[in-house]
Design a protein around this motif. Structure first.
Motif, PDB file in Angstrom:
ATOM      1  N   GLN A  97       0.819  -1.207   0.000  1.00  0.00           N
ATOM      2  CA  GLN A  97       0.000   0.000   0.000  1.00  0.00           C
ATOM      3  C   GLN A  97       0.855   1.260   0.000  1.00  0.00           C
ATOM      4  OE1 GLN A  97      -2.492  -0.320   3.410  1.00  0.00           O
ATOM      5  NE2 GLN A  97      -3.698  -2.010   2.590  1.00  0.00           N
ATOM      6  N   MET A  98       2.021   1.184   0.612  1.00  0.00           N
ATOM      7  CA  MET A  98       2.887   2.362   0.718  1.00  0.00           C
ATOM      8  C   MET A  98       3.659   2.563  -0.580  1.00  0.00           C
ATOM      9  SD  MET A  98       4.419   2.043   4.543  1.00  0.00           S
ATOM     10  CE  MET A  98       5.406   3.495   4.336  1.00  0.00           C
ATOM     11  N   PRO A  99       3.889   3.815  -0.951  1.00  0.00           N
ATOM     12  CA  PRO A  99       4.685   4.070  -2.152  1.00  0.00           C
ATOM     13  C   PRO A  99       6.141   3.684  -1.922  1.00  0.00           C
ATOM     14  CG  PRO A  99       4.201   6.124  -1.024  1.00  0.00           C
ATOM     15  CD  PRO A  99       3.440   5.034  -0.314  1.00  0.00           C
ATOM     16  N   LYS A 100       6.760   3.236  -2.977  1.00  0.00           N
ATOM     17  CA  LYS A 100       8.168   2.842  -2.892  1.00  0.00           C
ATOM     18  C   LYS A 100       9.038   4.089  -2.739  1.00  0.00           C
ATOM     19  CE  LYS A 100       7.669  -1.586  -4.039  1.00  0.00           C
ATOM     20  NZ  LYS A 100       8.006  -2.662  -3.198  1.00  0.00           N
ATOM     21  N   SER A 101      10.039   3.982  -1.914  1.00  0.00           N
ATOM     22  CA  SER A 101      10.982   5.095  -1.793  1.00  0.00           C
ATOM     23  C   SER A 101      12.048   4.929  -2.860  1.00  0.00           C
ATOM     24  CB  SER A 101      11.613   5.115  -0.404  1.00  0.00           C
ATOM     25  OG  SER A 101      12.404   3.968  -0.225  1.00  0.00           O
ATOM     26  N   SER A 102      12.399   5.999  -3.472  1.00  0.00           N
ATOM     27  CA  SER A 102      13.374   5.938  -4.560  1.00  0.00           C
ATOM     28  C   SER A 102      14.711   6.476  -4.091  1.00  0.00           C
ATOM     29  CB  SER A 102      12.860   6.725  -5.765  1.00  0.00           C
ATOM     30  OG  SER A 102      12.668   8.070  -5.387  1.00  0.00           O
ATOM     31  N   SER A 103      15.233   5.867  -3.067  1.00  0.00           N
ATOM     32  CA  SER A 103      16.537   6.294  -2.581  1.00  0.00           C
ATOM     33  C   SER A 103      17.622   5.569  -3.369  1.00  0.00           C
ATOM     34  CB  SER A 103      16.677   6.006  -1.088  1.00  0.00           C
ATOM     35  OG  SER A 103      16.581   4.628  -0.860  1.00  0.00           O
ATOM     36  N   THR A 104      18.587   6.324  -3.790  1.00  0.00           N
ATOM     37  CA  THR A 104      19.677   5.749  -4.569  1.00  0.00           C
ATOM     38  C   THR A 104      21.003   6.168  -3.955  1.00  0.00           C
ATOM     39  OG1 THR A 104      19.715   7.644  -6.043  1.00  0.00           O
ATOM     40  CG2 THR A 104      18.357   5.784  -6.728  1.00  0.00           C
ATOM     41  N   VAL A 105      21.992   5.382  -4.245  1.00  0.00           N
ATOM     42  CA  VAL A 105      23.348   5.680  -3.805  1.00  0.00           C
ATOM     43  C   VAL A 105      24.164   5.986  -5.049  1.00  0.00           C
ATOM     44  CG1 VAL A 105      25.392   4.778  -2.664  1.00  0.00           C
ATOM     45  CG2 VAL A 105      23.134   4.157  -1.836  1.00  0.00           C
ATOM     46  N   LYS A 106      24.849   7.095  -5.029  1.00  0.00           N
ATOM     47  CA  LYS A 106      25.635   7.501  -6.182  1.00  0.00           C
ATOM     48  C   LYS A 106      27.096   7.581  -5.766  1.00  0.00           C
ATOM     49  CE  LYS A 106      26.003  11.085  -9.644  1.00  0.00           C
ATOM     50  NZ  LYS A 106      25.457  12.357 -10.134  1.00  0.00           N
ATOM     51  N   PHE A 107      27.932   6.880  -6.501  1.00  0.00           N
ATOM     52  CA  PHE A 107      29.359   6.885  -6.226  1.00  0.00           C
ATOM     53  C   PHE A 107      30.034   7.903  -7.136  1.00  0.00           C
ATOM     54  CE2 PHE A 107      28.172   2.641  -4.829  1.00  0.00           C
ATOM     55  CZ  PHE A 107      28.777   2.611  -3.603  1.00  0.00           C
ATOM     56  N   ASP A 108      30.944   8.642  -6.568  1.00  0.00           N
ATOM     57  CA  ASP A 108      31.710   9.607  -7.337  1.00  0.00           C
ATOM     58  C   ASP A 108      33.094   9.004  -7.557  1.00  0.00           C
ATOM     59  OD1 ASP A 108      32.630  11.800  -8.626  1.00  0.00           O
ATOM     60  OD2 ASP A 108      32.660  13.102  -6.849  1.00  0.00           O
ATOM     61  N   ARG A 109      33.309   8.440  -8.731  1.00  0.00           N
ATOM     62  CA  ARG A 109      34.556   7.731  -9.047  1.00  0.00           C
ATOM     63  C   ARG A 109      35.685   8.675  -9.442  1.00  0.00           C
ATOM     64  NH1 ARG A 109      34.093   2.521  -7.341  1.00  0.00           N
ATOM     65  NH2 ARG A 109      32.080   1.688  -7.915  1.00  0.00           N
ATOM     66  N   ARG A 110      35.391   9.918  -9.688  1.00  0.00           N
ATOM     67  CA  ARG A 110      36.425  10.849 -10.143  1.00  0.00           C
ATOM     68  C   ARG A 110      37.480  11.091  -9.074  1.00  0.00           C
ATOM     69  NH1 ARG A 110      32.880  15.732 -11.850  1.00  0.00           N
ATOM     70  NH2 ARG A 110      31.694  14.890 -10.129  1.00  0.00           N
ATOM     71  N   ARG A 111      37.122  10.954  -7.841  1.00  0.00           N
ATOM     72  CA  ARG A 111      38.098  11.209  -6.773  1.00  0.00           C
ATOM     73  C   ARG A 111      39.253  10.219  -6.813  1.00  0.00           C
ATOM     74  NH1 ARG A 111      33.991  12.519  -1.882  1.00  0.00           N
ATOM     75  NH2 ARG A 111      33.221  14.434  -2.758  1.00  0.00           N
ATOM     76  N   ALA A 112      38.998   9.008  -7.260  1.00  0.00           N
ATOM     77  CA  ALA A 112      40.059   8.021  -7.353  1.00  0.00           C
ATOM     78  C   ALA A 112      41.099   8.447  -8.393  1.00  0.00           C
ATOM     79  CB  ALA A 112      39.482   6.661  -7.718  1.00  0.00           C
TER      80      ALA A 112
END
Length: 130
Positions: free
Chosen positions: A106-121
């Motif tokens: 019944q509850m809406p799905k949460s659209s939490s995402t994890v984003k990696f910033d690879r440029r720092r490497a």
């Protein structure tokens, strides 16, 4: 120093602040409200202990630790069900799981995402061998 106009302004400002915060500043009223909240919590815990089996109660406590808002929602739903007489026996862990699954649908799905910033490497300072 006893300026009546200054005292009147102070009283008006105090009344305005109390109206904004919804309190009268009366410590007895604050204490009474705290006691009412505590009594409501105790009543909720009593209802839950009567409505849930030990395993279901343990699972609900685990849910409350990981997702407090969802745990509170489930607690309130179980209390309402118990007060309306919809529960004839204690809720087992499997029944609680089914209840949670129906609630998740019944509850809406949460659209939490994890984003990696690879440029720092690529900007690593260890590779600077000049």
């Amino acid at each position: 120093m006893d300026d009546p106009e200054l005292e009147q302004i102070r009283q008006q400002r105090l009344a305005q602040l109390q109206a904004q915060h919804g309190g009268t500043g009366d410590p007895n009223q604050a204490k009474a409200q705290q006691e009412r909240m505590q009594a409501m919590e105790e009543a909720k815990h009593t209802i839950l202990s009567q409505a849930l089996s030990q395993d279901a109660r343990a699972r609900l406590n685990t849910i409350k630790l990981s997702r407090p808002e969802k745990g509170a929602m489930v607690e309130n739903m179980i209390c309402r069900m118990a007060q309306m007489g919809q529960l004839s026996t204690k809720i087992s862990e499997q029944e609680l799981i089914q209840l949670l699954e129906s609630l998740n649908q019944q509850m809406p799905k949460s659209s939490s995402t994890v984003k990696f910033d690879r440029r720092r490497a690529a900007l690593d300072s260890d590779d600077d061998d000049l």
